[in-house]
Design a protein around this motif. Structure first.
Motif, short mmCIF file in Angstrom:
data_model
loop_
_atom_site.label_atom_id
_atom_site.label_comp_id
_atom_site.label_asym_id
_atom_site.label_seq_id
_atom_site.Cartn_x
_atom_site.Cartn_y
_atom_site.Cartn_z
N ALA A 132 0.84 -1.20 0.00
CA ALA A 132 0.00 0.00 0.00
C ALA A 132 0.88 1.25 0.00
O ALA A 132 1.92 1.28 0.65
CB ALA A 132 -0.92 -0.01 1.22
N GLY A 133 0.44 2.26 -0.73
CA GLY A 133 1.19 3.52 -0.79
C GLY A 133 1.09 4.15 -2.17
O GLY A 133 0.31 3.74 -3.02
N TRP A 134 1.91 5.18 -2.38
CA TRP A 134 1.89 5.96 -3.62
C TRP A 134 2.81 5.36 -4.68
O TRP A 134 3.90 4.88 -4.37
CB TRP A 134 2.30 7.39 -3.35
N TYR A 135 2.33 5.48 -5.93
CA TYR A 135 3.08 5.00 -7.09
C TYR A 135 3.01 6.05 -8.18
O TYR A 135 2.04 6.80 -8.30
CB TYR A 135 2.49 3.68 -7.61
N ARG A 136 4.03 6.05 -8.99
CA ARG A 136 4.07 6.89 -10.19
C ARG A 136 3.93 5.94 -11.37
O ARG A 136 4.52 4.86 -11.39
CB ARG A 136 5.40 7.63 -10.25
N VAL A 137 3.12 6.36 -12.34
CA VAL A 137 2.89 5.55 -13.54
C VAL A 137 3.28 6.38 -14.75
O VAL A 137 2.80 7.50 -14.92
CB VAL A 137 1.41 5.13 -13.67
N ARG A 138 4.18 5.84 -15.56
CA ARG A 138 4.52 6.48 -16.84
C ARG A 138 3.80 5.71 -17.94
O ARG A 138 3.96 4.50 -18.07
CB ARG A 138 6.01 6.47 -17.10
N VAL A 139 3.00 6.43 -18.71
CA VAL A 139 2.29 5.83 -19.83
C VAL A 139 2.87 6.42 -21.11
O VAL A 139 2.89 7.65 -21.27
CB VAL A 139 0.77 6.11 -19.77
N GLN A 140 3.36 5.56 -21.98
CA GLN A 140 3.95 5.96 -23.26
C GLN A 140 3.07 5.37 -24.36
O GLN A 140 2.69 4.20 -24.28
CB GLN A 140 5.37 5.44 -23.39
N VAL A 176 5.57 1.34 -13.76
CA VAL A 176 5.03 1.70 -12.44
C VAL A 176 6.14 1.54 -11.41
O VAL A 176 6.83 0.51 -11.38
CB VAL A 176 3.83 0.80 -12.07
N TRP A 177 6.31 2.57 -10.54
CA TRP A 177 7.32 2.49 -9.48
C TRP A 177 6.82 3.24 -8.25
O TRP A 177 6.02 4.16 -8.36
CB TRP A 177 8.65 3.04 -9.98
N PRO A 178 7.29 2.83 -7.05
CA PRO A 178 6.90 3.55 -5.84
C PRO A 178 7.50 4.95 -5.86
O PRO A 178 8.68 5.13 -6.18
CB PRO A 178 7.53 2.73 -4.70
N ALA A 179 6.67 5.96 -5.55
CA ALA A 179 7.15 7.36 -5.54
C ALA A 179 6.13 8.23 -4.82
O ALA A 179 4.93 7.97 -4.90
CB ALA A 179 7.35 7.87 -6.96
N PRO A 180 6.59 9.28 -4.15
CA PRO A 180 5.66 10.21 -3.50
C PRO A 180 4.74 10.86 -4.55
O PRO A 180 5.10 10.97 -5.72
CB PRO A 180 6.57 11.26 -2.86
N PRO A 181 3.56 11.31 -4.12
CA PRO A 181 2.64 11.94 -5.07
C PRO A 181 3.17 13.26 -5.60
O PRO A 181 3.78 14.04 -4.87
CB PRO A 181 1.37 12.15 -4.24
N ARG A 182 2.96 13.46 -6.90
CA ARG A 182 3.33 14.71 -7.57
C ARG A 182 2.27 15.01 -8.63
O ARG A 182 1.56 14.11 -9.08
CB ARG A 182 4.68 14.58 -8.26
N PRO A 183 2.17 16.25 -9.07
CA PRO A 183 1.24 16.56 -10.16
C PRO A 183 1.61 15.78 -11.43
O PRO A 183 2.75 15.34 -11.61
CB PRO A 183 1.44 18.07 -10.37
#
Length: 182
Positions: free
Chosen positions: A117-125, A148-155
């Motif tokens: 559980a937690g924040w993730y960043r997703v890069r969609v290409q 997809v990788w674990p990362a703090p939330p960002r815009p």
């Protein structure tokens, strides 16, 4: 952690959509404006707690999709990718799986919430969305790569927006999409 990569030449999309979804999405969260946030935002993906919706050019049919579960942010995308965005989503259940429209899960792709559980960043290409929009048939002409990788939330971050749908809907003067907290 090693990368886990999964690829399919037969990822079925309907209504131009596919998803990452967690176990608690339908029972705990409601996000009826996700698709509208794609149109009014980065033009490719939007999400919130326990889910991400991706917009393909292909309305109904197959796309080529490669997914990668990463420990850290991947390298910048190559120039062959026409539209690329990064979006933050939160997994409250510790599970994020790949789904086709209609609720069918792609079990072979695995669990993208690799750190629980937690924040993730997703890069969609994406590339070939324009061709996908005009294509009929079973052979995919559109390709996506999802990391997809674990990362703090960002815009949201738009790294590139260079297909017809992105040029029509993405406006770089609008503020970027903000992460939606549980």
């Amino acid at each position: 952690m090693r990368y886990m990569t999964w690829t399919s030449d037969h990822m079925f999309v309907s209504y131009g959509q596919y998803y990452l979804q967690g176990d608690e999405f339908l029972s705990e969260y409601d996000d009826t404006d996700t698709v509208m946030r794609i149109f009014a935002g980065n033009s490719l993906a939007a999400g919130g707690p326990e889910h991400l919706t991706v917009r393909a050019g292909t309305h109904t049919g197959f796309i080529r999709l490669t997914t990668r579960q990463c420990a850290d942010e991947p390298l910048p995308p190559g120039p062959e990718w026409e539209t690329v965005v990064d979006v933050s989503i939160c997994s409250t259940s510790g599970h994020l799986r790949l789904f086709r429209w209609g609720g069918d899960v792609e079990d072979a792709a695995g669990n993208f919430a690799t750190a629980g559980a937690g924040w993730y960043r997703v890069r969609v290409q994406a590339r070939g969305r324009d061709e996908g929009d005009a294509h009929e048939g079973d052979t995919p002409v559109e390709e996506h790569f999802l990391s997809v990788w674990p990362a703090p939330p960002r815009p949201d971050a738009v790294l590139r927006a260079d297909d017809a749908f992105a040029r029509e809907h993405y406006d770089p003067t609008r503020p970027p999409g903000r992460p939606i907290h549980p």
